[in-house]
Design a protein around this motif. Structure first.
Motif, PDB file in Angstrom:
ATOM      1  N   SER A 114      -3.662  -0.429  -1.049  1.00  0.00           N
ATOM      2  CA  SER A 114      -3.956   0.344  -2.260  1.00  0.00           C
ATOM      3  C   SER A 114      -2.987   1.510  -2.392  1.00  0.00           C
ATOM      4  N   ARG A 115      -2.600   1.798  -3.627  1.00  0.00           N
ATOM      5  CA  ARG A 115      -1.776   2.985  -3.882  1.00  0.00           C
ATOM      6  C   ARG A 115      -2.586   4.265  -3.767  1.00  0.00           C
ATOM      7  N   GLU A 116      -3.913   4.143  -3.716  1.00  0.00           N
ATOM      8  CA  GLU A 116      -4.790   5.316  -3.634  1.00  0.00           C
ATOM      9  C   GLU A 116      -5.246   5.590  -2.206  1.00  0.00           C
ATOM     10  N   ASP A 117      -4.699   4.882  -1.240  1.00  0.00           N
ATOM     11  CA  ASP A 117      -5.090   5.103   0.151  1.00  0.00           C
ATOM     12  C   ASP A 117      -4.831   6.562   0.531  1.00  0.00           C
TER      13      ASP A 117
END
Length: 332
Positions: free
Chosen positions: A176-179
């Protein structure tokens, strides 16, 4: 013209499409197959973090300069946090001469002690990180990677607190890019993320690792599918010519070159020729081994060519120009 095109990351596939590449069939994104050297061990007992480890080769494109600037920013913007750091470790080979000493001097002014550990291979580096998992924060700072093994490896070390640049295909490794482990590749953002990791390491070390089992299954499934497909064309080539030319760019690889050629010599199909191109090897041993192999395989008509160093892509192209077959097979 490939029957199948596989990309490790969507990041690199998007780049190719934006650059105008056209594909005969729809490309597939699989990630990378991987098998840990050792099975994951028990998570170590958590300790206060007293070590910050840069993991990667010491060169600008690997985020080395970004890392140094971020630590200076950390010392000025988060003095209470930076005072807890007993040691900064540069874990990687020095590719830009003098870079380790330059950073040592730079960070000494900020009150930080720096150690360079540059003589370990990838397995030994992983063992080093595992040994310090309980008391260290690892930083992978490169912003331009396709699907970096450094991220895969660190994510699989139990208890290791790791943070990563958001650039390239790294977010896909983590899923995920939101990690929370990701930071934007600029000094202030890295300093802020590093401060968080030092204050609350469990927030980052408890995140899920790279799912290598799913990637392995995808690759194995793909190969099973390909083996069941009918062959599109027999590799017979033009009349009187070999169907395939094996092109080998070579640079200072004396240790592996004879073994590779012996494997090719032992193939059950011999309707191929070979072009090996020494791209300006600098080591006398490497040049000697290349010349010895040229003499050994002269009777097979294999070509051994030397040029001034122009790097691997140019070496591949130069080898291809000497090929005389309908198909090319590259082995680096």
């Amino acid at each position: 013209h490939s029957d199948c095109v596989i990309a490790p990351s969507k990041y690199i596939l998007d780049w190719a499409i934006q650059d105008g590449w056209k594909f005969r069939t729809a490309p597939i994104v699989f990630g990378l197959p991987y098998w840990p050297t050792d099975p994951p061990q028990r998570k170590p007992e958590a300790q206060s973090k007293k070590r910050v480890i840069f993991f990667g080769r010491l060169e600008t494109r690997k985020g080395f300069t970004l890392f140094a600037k971020a630590l200076v920013e950390l010392c000025s913007g988060y003095p209470d946090v930076s005072h807890s750091i007993e040691e900064v470790v540069l874990l990687g080979q020095e590719r830009e001469p003098g870079s380790a000493e330059k950073v040592k001097r730079q960070l000494a002014k900020a009150g930080l002690s720096v150690v360079h550990v540059g003589n370990l291979d990838s397995v030994q580096a992983g063992q080093y990180l595992a040994e310090h998992a309980s008391d260290a924060v690892a930083v992978v700072a490169s912003g331009y990677e396709n699907f970096p093994y450094a991220v895969i490896e660190t994510s699989l070390i139990p208890g290791l607190t790791s943070i990563y640049s958001r650039g390239g295909g790294t977010p896909e490794v983590l899923g995920s890019r939101e990690d929370e482990r990701l930071f934007d590749p600029e000094p202030r953002a890295l300093a802020a993320k590093l401060a968080q990791a030092l204050i609350d390491p469990d927030r980052f070390s408890s995140k899920p690792p790279y799912d290598f089992a799913a990637a392995n299954d995808a690759w194995l499934g793909f190969h099973r599918d390909v083996l069941m497909r009918p062959r599109r064309k027999n590799l017979r080539g033009r009349a009187g010519s070999p169907s395939v030319c094996v092109c080998i760019p070579y640079f200072n690889k004396a240790r592996y070159f004879p073994e590779l050629l012996s494997c090719l010599e032992a193939q059950t199909v011999d309707n191929f020729t070979l072009v090996a191109l020494d791209d300006g090897s600098t080591l006398p041993e490497a040049r000697g081994v290349f010349d010895a192999m040229a003499s050994k395989y002269e009777h097979r008509g294999w070509k051994f060519i030397r040029q001034q160093n122009a790097f691997v892509d140019a070496a591949r192209n130069a080898a291809a120009r000497h090929a005389d077959s309908d198909y090319l097979f590259f082995i680096d």
